[in-house]
Motif scaffolding. Structure first.
Motif, PDB file in Angstrom:
ATOM      1  N   GLY A 144       0.771  -1.237   0.000  1.00  0.00           N
ATOM      2  CA  GLY A 144       0.000   0.000   0.000  1.00  0.00           C
ATOM      3  C   GLY A 144       0.798   1.280   0.000  1.00  0.00           C
ATOM      4  N   LEU A 145       2.139   1.198  -0.070  1.00  0.00           N
ATOM      5  CA  LEU A 145       2.916   2.440  -0.062  1.00  0.00           C
ATOM      6  C   LEU A 145       2.737   3.234  -1.352  1.00  0.00           C
ATOM      7  N   ASP A 146       2.159   2.588  -2.385  1.00  0.00           N
ATOM      8  CA  ASP A 146       1.836   3.329  -3.604  1.00  0.00           C
ATOM      9  C   ASP A 146       0.712   4.340  -3.332  1.00  0.00           C
ATOM     10  N   ARG A 147       0.042   4.181  -2.176  1.00  0.00           N
ATOM     11  CA  ARG A 147      -1.015   5.119  -1.790  1.00  0.00           C
ATOM     12  C   ARG A 147      -0.515   6.194  -0.825  1.00  0.00           C
ATOM     13  N   LEU A 148       0.780   6.175  -0.526  1.00  0.00           N
ATOM     14  CA  LEU A 148       1.345   7.168   0.387  1.00  0.00           C
ATOM     15  C   LEU A 148       1.291   8.550  -0.258  1.00  0.00           C
ATOM     16  N   HIS A 149       0.763   9.504   0.480  1.00  0.00           N
ATOM     17  CA  HIS A 149       0.606  10.862  -0.055  1.00  0.00           C
ATOM     18  C   HIS A 149       0.941  11.855   1.057  1.00  0.00           C
ATOM     19  N   GLN A 150       1.473  12.985   0.664  1.00  0.00           N
ATOM     20  CA  GLN A 150       1.747  14.052   1.623  1.00  0.00           C
ATOM     21  C   GLN A 150       0.713  15.161   1.423  1.00  0.00           C
ATOM     22  N   CYS A 151       0.216  15.686   2.533  1.00  0.00           N
ATOM     23  CA  CYS A 151      -0.770  16.765   2.483  1.00  0.00           C
ATOM     24  C   CYS A 151      -0.264  17.883   1.567  1.00  0.00           C
ATOM     25  N   GLU A 152      -1.152  18.403   0.738  1.00  0.00           N
ATOM     26  CA  GLU A 152      -0.752  19.414  -0.235  1.00  0.00           C
ATOM     27  C   GLU A 152      -0.715  20.835   0.341  1.00  0.00           C
ATOM     28  N   GLY A 157       2.765  19.106   5.746  1.00  0.00           N
ATOM     29  CA  GLY A 157       3.741  18.028   5.644  1.00  0.00           C
ATOM     30  C   GLY A 157       3.297  16.681   6.187  1.00  0.00           C
ATOM     31  N   TRP A 158       2.052  16.586   6.701  1.00  0.00           N
ATOM     32  CA  TRP A 158       1.596  15.292   7.201  1.00  0.00           C
ATOM     33  C   TRP A 158       1.430  14.308   6.051  1.00  0.00           C
ATOM     34  N   VAL A 159       1.575  13.029   6.391  1.00  0.00           N
ATOM     35  CA  VAL A 159       1.473  11.962   5.393  1.00  0.00           C
ATOM     36  C   VAL A 159       0.314  11.040   5.741  1.00  0.00           C
ATOM     37  N   TYR A 160      -0.178  10.342   4.730  1.00  0.00           N
ATOM     38  CA  TYR A 160      -1.297   9.418   4.935  1.00  0.00           C
ATOM     39  C   TYR A 160      -1.378   8.467   3.750  1.00  0.00           C
ATOM     40  N   LEU A 161      -2.124   7.389   3.948  1.00  0.00           N
ATOM     41  CA  LEU A 161      -2.413   6.465   2.854  1.00  0.00           C
ATOM     42  C   LEU A 161      -3.733   6.900   2.237  1.00  0.00           C
ATOM     43  N   ASP A 162      -3.711   7.227   0.957  1.00  0.00           N
ATOM     44  CA  ASP A 162      -4.914   7.682   0.261  1.00  0.00           C
ATOM     45  C   ASP A 162      -5.740   6.464  -0.139  1.00  0.00           C
ATOM     46  N   THR A 163      -6.772   6.206   0.639  1.00  0.00           N
ATOM     47  CA  THR A 163      -7.636   5.042   0.365  1.00  0.00           C
ATOM     48  C   THR A 163      -8.925   5.463  -0.332  1.00  0.00           C
ATOM     49  N   ASN A 168      -7.691  10.563  -4.966  1.00  0.00           N
ATOM     50  CA  ASN A 168      -7.564  11.996  -5.228  1.00  0.00           C
ATOM     51  C   ASN A 168      -7.648  12.833  -3.947  1.00  0.00           C
ATOM     52  N   ARG A 169      -7.369  12.204  -2.817  1.00  0.00           N
ATOM     53  CA  ARG A 169      -7.360  12.946  -1.556  1.00  0.00           C
ATOM     54  C   ARG A 169      -6.159  13.893  -1.554  1.00  0.00           C
ATOM     55  N   ARG A 170      -6.388  15.157  -1.253  1.00  0.00           N
ATOM     56  CA  ARG A 170      -5.328  16.162  -1.314  1.00  0.00           C
ATOM     57  C   ARG A 170      -4.840  16.610   0.051  1.00  0.00           C
ATOM     58  N   TRP A 171      -5.690  16.442   1.082  1.00  0.00           N
ATOM     59  CA  TRP A 171      -5.381  17.022   2.377  1.00  0.00           C
ATOM     60  C   TRP A 171      -5.340  15.940   3.451  1.00  0.00           C
ATOM     61  N   CYS A 172      -4.533  16.185   4.481  1.00  0.00           N
ATOM     62  CA  CYS A 172      -4.496  15.243   5.611  1.00  0.00           C
ATOM     63  C   CYS A 172      -5.874  15.186   6.266  1.00  0.00           C
ATOM     64  N   SER A 173      -6.530  16.350   6.346  1.00  0.00           N
ATOM     65  CA  SER A 173      -7.860  16.449   6.935  1.00  0.00           C
ATOM     66  C   SER A 173      -8.663  17.471   6.143  1.00  0.00           C
ATOM     67  N   THR A 174      -9.837  17.063   5.659  1.00  0.00           N
ATOM     68  CA  THR A 174     -10.644  18.006   4.888  1.00  0.00           C
ATOM     69  C   THR A 174     -11.119  19.142   5.773  1.00  0.00           C
ATOM     70  N   LYS A 175     -11.327  18.865   7.072  1.00  0.00           N
ATOM     71  CA  LYS A 175     -11.835  19.896   7.977  1.00  0.00           C
ATOM     72  C   LYS A 175     -10.744  20.878   8.402  1.00  0.00           C
ATOM     73  N   ASP A 176      -9.496  20.478   8.307  1.00  0.00           N
ATOM     74  CA  ASP A 176      -8.404  21.336   8.757  1.00  0.00           C
ATOM     75  C   ASP A 176      -7.697  21.957   7.547  1.00  0.00           C
ATOM     76  N   CYS A 177      -6.723  21.253   7.003  1.00  0.00           N
ATOM     77  CA  CYS A 177      -5.965  21.789   5.865  1.00  0.00           C
ATOM     78  C   CYS A 177      -6.859  22.000   4.643  1.00  0.00           C
ATOM     79  N   GLY A 178      -7.807  21.100   4.410  1.00  0.00           N
ATOM     80  CA  GLY A 178      -8.689  21.236   3.255  1.00  0.00           C
ATOM     81  C   GLY A 178      -9.501  22.515   3.313  1.00  0.00           C
ATOM     82  N   ASP A 179     -10.179  22.747   4.447  1.00  0.00           N
ATOM     83  CA  ASP A 179     -10.992  23.961   4.597  1.00  0.00           C
ATOM     84  C   ASP A 179     -10.132  25.221   4.502  1.00  0.00           C
TER      85      ASP A 179
END
Length: 197
Positions: A144-152, A157-163, A168-179
């Motif tokens: 699953g490391l092919d799903r590793l993504h860094q917050c845009e 700089g947080w990282v996560y697995l984009d499941t 197409n997840r761009r943010w570590c948290s839609t409510k925090d960095c996304g908003d």
């Protein structure tokens, strides 16, 4: 009460995220400021039991200098994992591998239930670091490391697995960095329109 963020999709990636605003320079905030913070993160992440935590904190009270060195080595392991996973840095990977060799030297491979796993010989101040390092190395070799993504976000700089189904997840948290980034983009568009008016 949960103190640390667990949004990455893997507990060892959650460890990588124990620094806020990783790319923010002077805004960077360390979450693992004390050895007890490290122990608390390990309990929250099911790496150590509450009994082991109590024993570790009692030992740390008796040897604060060594406990601090262990905390520093946990930070070092975390940063080496980040360099390996996000930066594809061979030097960071070699450093993590070296820490792994020390971590497995303190444990035995035992059969429990239906699988083999590392079992630490005793509860020493190095226990959190050893379990963390073994977990980090397992992460580097996992699926699953092919799903590793860094917050845009430019500073997060947080990282996560984009499941997400479309990956197409761009943010570590839609409510925090996304908003915050959507609001920033909206205000930039509004400003551009008013400048052209």
């Amino acid at each position: 009460m949960v103190r640390f963020s667990h949004i990455a999709g893997d507990r060892m990636l959650d460890l990588v995220n124990t620094v806020a605003w990783r790319l923010g320079g002077p805004e960077r905030i360390e979450s693992l400021k004390t050895f007890s913070d490290v122990v608390e993160w390990c309990v929250e992440s099911d790496l150590i039991s509450t009994d082991e935590a109590a024993a570790l904190l009692a030992r740390a009270d008796g040897d604060g200098a060594r406990a601090e060195r262990e905390r520093e080595q946990v930070i070092e392991a975390r940063e080496r994992a980040y360099g390996t996973l996000v930066g594809n840095d061979p030097e960071a990977a070699a450093g993590l591998a070296s820490m792994y060799r020390a971590a497995i030297a303190a444990a035995d491979l035992v059969h429990t239930g239906d699988r083999w796993q590392w079992q630490d010989r005793d509860i020493d101040l190095s226990l959190p670091r050893d379990r963390i390092v073994r977990g980090l190395l397992a992460l580097t070799q996992g699926e699953g490391l092919d799903r590793l993504h860094q917050c845009e976000d430019a500073k997060c700089g947080w990282v996560y697995l984009d499941t997400s189904p479309r990956r197409n997840r761009r943010w570590c948290s839609t409510k925090d960095c996304g908003d915050r980034n959507r609001a920033r983009a909206y205000y930039a568009r509004q400003k551009a329109m008013s400048d052209h008016a």
